[in-house]
Scaffold this active site. Structure first.
Site, PDB file in Angstrom:
ATOM      1  N   ASN A 147      39.046  42.325  41.351  1.00 32.94           N
ATOM      2  CA  ASN A 147      40.399  42.110  40.841  1.00 32.94           C
ATOM      3  C   ASN A 147      40.854  40.709  41.246  1.00 32.94           C
ATOM      4  OD1 ASN A 147      43.187  42.003  40.445  1.00 32.94           O
ATOM      5  ND2 ASN A 147      43.539  44.108  41.111  1.00 32.94           N
ATOM      6  N   HIS A 149      43.546  43.190  32.004  1.00 32.56           N
ATOM      7  CA  HIS A 149      43.465  42.839  33.419  1.00 32.56           C
ATOM      8  C   HIS A 149      42.355  43.644  34.062  1.00 32.56           C
ATOM      9  CE1 HIS A 149      44.206  42.334  37.580  1.00 32.56           C
ATOM     10  NE2 HIS A 149      44.833  43.484  37.749  1.00 32.56           N
ATOM     11  N   CYS A 183      49.582  40.248  38.150  1.00 29.65           N
ATOM     12  CA  CYS A 183      48.404  40.421  37.293  1.00 29.65           C
ATOM     13  C   CYS A 183      48.703  40.247  35.811  1.00 29.65           C
ATOM     14  CB  CYS A 183      47.776  41.783  37.545  1.00 29.65           C
ATOM     15  SG  CYS A 183      47.407  42.074  39.288  1.00 29.65           S
TER      16      CYS A 183
END
Length: 318
Positions: free
Chosen positions: A274, A244, A113
């Site tokens: 996500n 993120h 990420c």
């Protein structure tokens, strides 16, 4: 050494939208449960034949068009991804071929990420050193390939998509903020197993959610403050914050501790879930497209996740 800047952004998401109610028909969950714990309402899921390289190419093409550049102008392509099936050729090489580039350097970065902000720093360094004049930096993920759709603790989190940035050489006056500020990056290898994509292909995403939440909400604000300090920008002067998009609760906790009430805060996790390395450029590109950020305003980018790794920098909004 010259400076670099983000000249333009672009993004792509698959057409299929998976709602919380859709997931409730698959596993023991509910829209209320998912929203309360993650803030997520929907996520985009790629078709079976839509690859990471396809999404990366679509986002990159939009970024190039926005920058007014031809593919032949690009000297470097860096793709951040942890979900590409092919190891060789790289996804970056696939993008270069799809867009008809001539002879760019191309390689992939896998830092989960934190991948996009890590790749952005690498491209920034290449431009500053004179190794490239125009670079494409892309975050692209097909997390649906790595999802255990029977695990209600993780299947509600993940989505697919891509975001891209054109990084170009720039002249800056002495004492002014460069378009891309110095990176603050690192990792905590002792927590490497907190987020995992492990095992033979096809691996499955797994994480220790509570450990990640505690780490993120206690560790990231000082890292963000250091990125601002290195760029010579006060936290109170930030025009935007794009972290993120892991979990809305994490984003809100980090921003609250950082203290930047005037900044526009990306909350694309609500609509996109996500998307790992794609989440920062995807959210950033959407904010710019909607006109929510002022051109030239300092924007904090902060990637974090598997590793446990982080990378963040302050950039000028294109």
């Amino acid at each position: 050494m010259t400076a670099s800047r983000i000249a333009a952004l672009g993004h792509h998401q698959p057409q299929r939208v998976l709602t919380n109610d859709d997931l409730a028909a698959m596993v023991d969950t509910s829209d209320a449960w998912i929203r309360q714990r993650t803030g997520i309402a929907t996520r985009h899921i790629a078709a079976e034949d839509e690859t990471v390289a396809d999404m990366a190419s679509a986002a990159a093409g939009k970024a190039l068009a926005a920058a007014g550049l031809d593919p032949s102008d690009v000297d470097l392509v860096v793709v951040a991804t942890s979900s590409a099936v092919d190891r060789c050729p790289s996804t970056a090489a696939r993008v270069a071929a799809t867009l008809g580039m001539t002879a760019p350097a191309s390689y992939d970065v896998n830092n989960a990420c934190a991948g996009f902000t890590t790749a952005l720093a690498a491209a920034d360094h290449s431009v500053r050193a004179g190794a490239a004049r125009h670079a494409l930096v892309i975050g692209a993920e097909k997390m649906s390939d790595l999802t255990d759709w029977s695990d209600r603790s993780t299947c509600v989190l993940l989505g697919d998509g891509a975001g891209a940035a054109v990084v170009s050489a720039a002249d800056t006056a002495p004492g002014t903020l460069p378009g891309i500020g110095p990176v603050v990056w690192g990792s905590d290898p002792t927590r490497a197993d907190a987020v995992r994509l492990a095992g033979a292909w096809q691996p499955r995403f797994a994480q220790d959610g509570q450990a990640v939440f505690r780490w993120a909400t206690t560790t990231l604000a000082p890292i963000a403050e250091e990125a601002c300090r290195r760029a010579g920008v006060a936290v109170g002067d930030l025009g935007g914050i794009v972290t993120h998009q892991a979990n809305l609760r994490i984003i809100e906790a980090v921003v609250r501790r950082l203290g930047a009430p005037q900044a526009v805060v990306a909350q694309d996790v609500v609509d996109s879930g996500n998307t790992s390395a794609a989440s920062v450029p995807l959210a950033f590109s959407k904010l710019v497209e909607r006109g929510e950020l002022t051109p030239g305003a300092p924007v904090l980018l902060l990637g974090f996740g598997g590793g446990l790794s982080w990378a963040g920098q302050v950039v000028g909004c294109p």
